[in-house]
Write an enzyme that holds these catalytic residues in place. Structure first.
Site: not given
Length: 474
Positions: A134, A71
């Site tokens: 993240y 992605h």
């Protein structure tokens, strides 16, 4: 696999531009371990972009072999492992020469990686109970999903060597359906917006970026800096840079009541709105300054000289510079005696020479010409060379001349006599005229500009080329 404690914080470049792998110090004992997963000051010292994260996400994966991706999102990410171990794969899905570049690495809690916008991210867990975390610098939204770019995990071109074959891994049906490389639409680069694109510098910037679809141009009809709605009509997340080529430059008219209001509106209030937009959206702002911010009492002006404007125009330019200077990512390009496509001193003198007019021209104002094609080229150089943000003087190179000296050159190159030009002092020229005060010395120190590696063309050579084109048109 045992975790390595007390690594030194370090950065490692990868084959994908902008993707950087970091070693993180992890401190442990019999109780467990601790690390600074994200430490802005230390990371910036290592060269990590100040990407201003706004959201922290964690992906928990129960079983080894869980595989997610590939992605590419429209934001930057700083990725690390909270617990467990992963095999990471990253593929550049941005427009440009590095499209398709691949980097893989195993990550444990002692490592992290910075992934710029448009680089595809994928990982496969190598241990049970792995948590992948993240930081991102934009808030997730349903609208943003339409800006994602995807690549199939099994793409033959990327040829990622997954430790656990994909046939044995845990994949979502969505990830299985992602396109192969040949069918991927690359993520477009963030755009540069040039405002004031109808003026002399704006036209030069159009020529400089001709054919570059990532640069968008807007004249006053398309983006009115004095209208708040202009700023609301764009999704600034799609931009990286604003180049402000707009300004109120009617030096003498600025001394009138109406002119004063217009000068402050365009050169200060509108610039403040641009600066606010740049700060709020983490954009680079490029702004054009002027020698009129000085009183001209020094023979040469460097970037450290404090502003000391004589008239309203200079005051508004100095105020605009001060506003832009607080934008973290800014370039102020200070110019003098600008010559480009449109009405300017050289074109006026050439016209007078052809008509046989013998003008009086001031001979006590000194400086160098700045040709817009070179200002535009220098702006591009600053942006593409990652030059240090801040203020840069720019004019063309060569000897310091007076306006009368330049006028004589123009006359001679247009087939007239340089003796047709009579030198006169500024005080004599403007006697009994309503005019703004001018700095007598406009010469800019170019050492800082040269230090960026930009080759500054000679003013006399540019003047000759400019007049040749003008004479060919006449």
């Amino acid at each position: 696999m045992s975790l390595e404690f007390s690594k030194k914080l370090a950065a490692h470049q990868t084959p994908i531009p902008g993707v950087v792998l970091y070693d993180l110090p992890v401190h442990g004992d019999n109780r467990g371990w601790f690390k600074e997963n994200w430490q802005r000051e230390k990371m910036l010292a290592l060269g990590l972009p100040d990407f201003r994260p706004v959201q922290n996400n964690i992906s928990y994966n129960e079983k080894a072999g869980t595989t997610r991706g590939i992605h590419a999102e429209p934001w930057d990410k700083f990725i690390s492992v909270a617990t467990g171990r992963i095999f990471g794969a990253w593929v550049d899905l941005r427009e440009g020469p590095s499209f398709g570049a691949v980097f893989t690495a195993e990550l444990d809690p002692s490592q992290a990686i910075f992934i710029p916008r448009g680089v595809g991210n994928a990982f496969q867990t190598l241990e049970d109970n792995t948590a992948y975390t993240y930081l991102v610098n934009d808030h997730w939204s349903a609208d943003a999903q339409g800006q994602y770019t995807f690549l199939n995990l099994a793409d033959e071109t990327a040829a990622i060597q997954w430790p656990i074959p994909l046939t044995q891994a845990e994949l979502s049906d969505k990830d299985k359906a992602h396109p192969r490389m040949a069918d991927v639409v690359p993520m477009a680069a963030k755009k540069i917006l040039v405002v004031g694109a109808g003026g002399q510098l704006g036209k030069a910037l159009r020529a400089q970026y001709d054919g570059d679809t990532s640069v968008e141009f807007a004249d006053r009809a398309e983006f009115d800096l004095t209208n708040a709605n202009s700023f609301k009509s764009r999704n600034w997340k799609n931009y990286s840079t604003i180049i402000n080529a707009a300004a109120y430059t009617a030096v003498d008219a600025a001394e009138s009541a109406d002119g004063r209001a217009s000068a402050w509106s365009i050169n200060v209030a509108a610039v403040a709105q641009l600066a606010r937009t740049a700060v709020e959206n983490d954009l680079t702002l490029v702004h054009i300054s002027s020698d009129y911010v000085f009183d001209g009492s020094r023979d040469i002006h460097d970037e450290d000289e404090l502003c000391s404007p004589l008239g309203v125009y200079g005051q508004t330019k100095a105020a605009g510079d001060a506003v832009v200077s607080v934008v973290p990512r800014h370039y102020i390009v200070r110019t003098s005696w600008v010559i480009g496509e449109g009405n300017n001193f050289v074109r006026t003198m050439a016209s007078l020479a052809r008509k046989g007019v013998k003008p009086s021209v001031v001979n006590d104002q000194t400086g160098r010409l700045s040709f817009t094609q070179d200002i535009a080229a220098f702006i591009r150089h600053l942006l593409e060379s990652d030059a240090t943000y801040g203020l840069y003087n720019f004019s063309n190179d060569g000897p310091v001349r007076s306006w009368a000296d330049i006028a004589r050159d123009v006359f001679e190159q247009c087939g007239a006599s340089g003796s047709d030009v009579t030198g006169i002092t500024t005080a004599e020229y403007f006697k009994d005229k309503a005019a703004a005060p001018r700095p007598l010395s406009s010469t800019l120190d170019l050492a800082k500009t040269r230090s960026t590696g930009f080759d500054i063309p000679d003013a006399d050579e540019r003047l000759a080329a400019y007049l040749k084109l003008e004479n060919d048109k006449a």
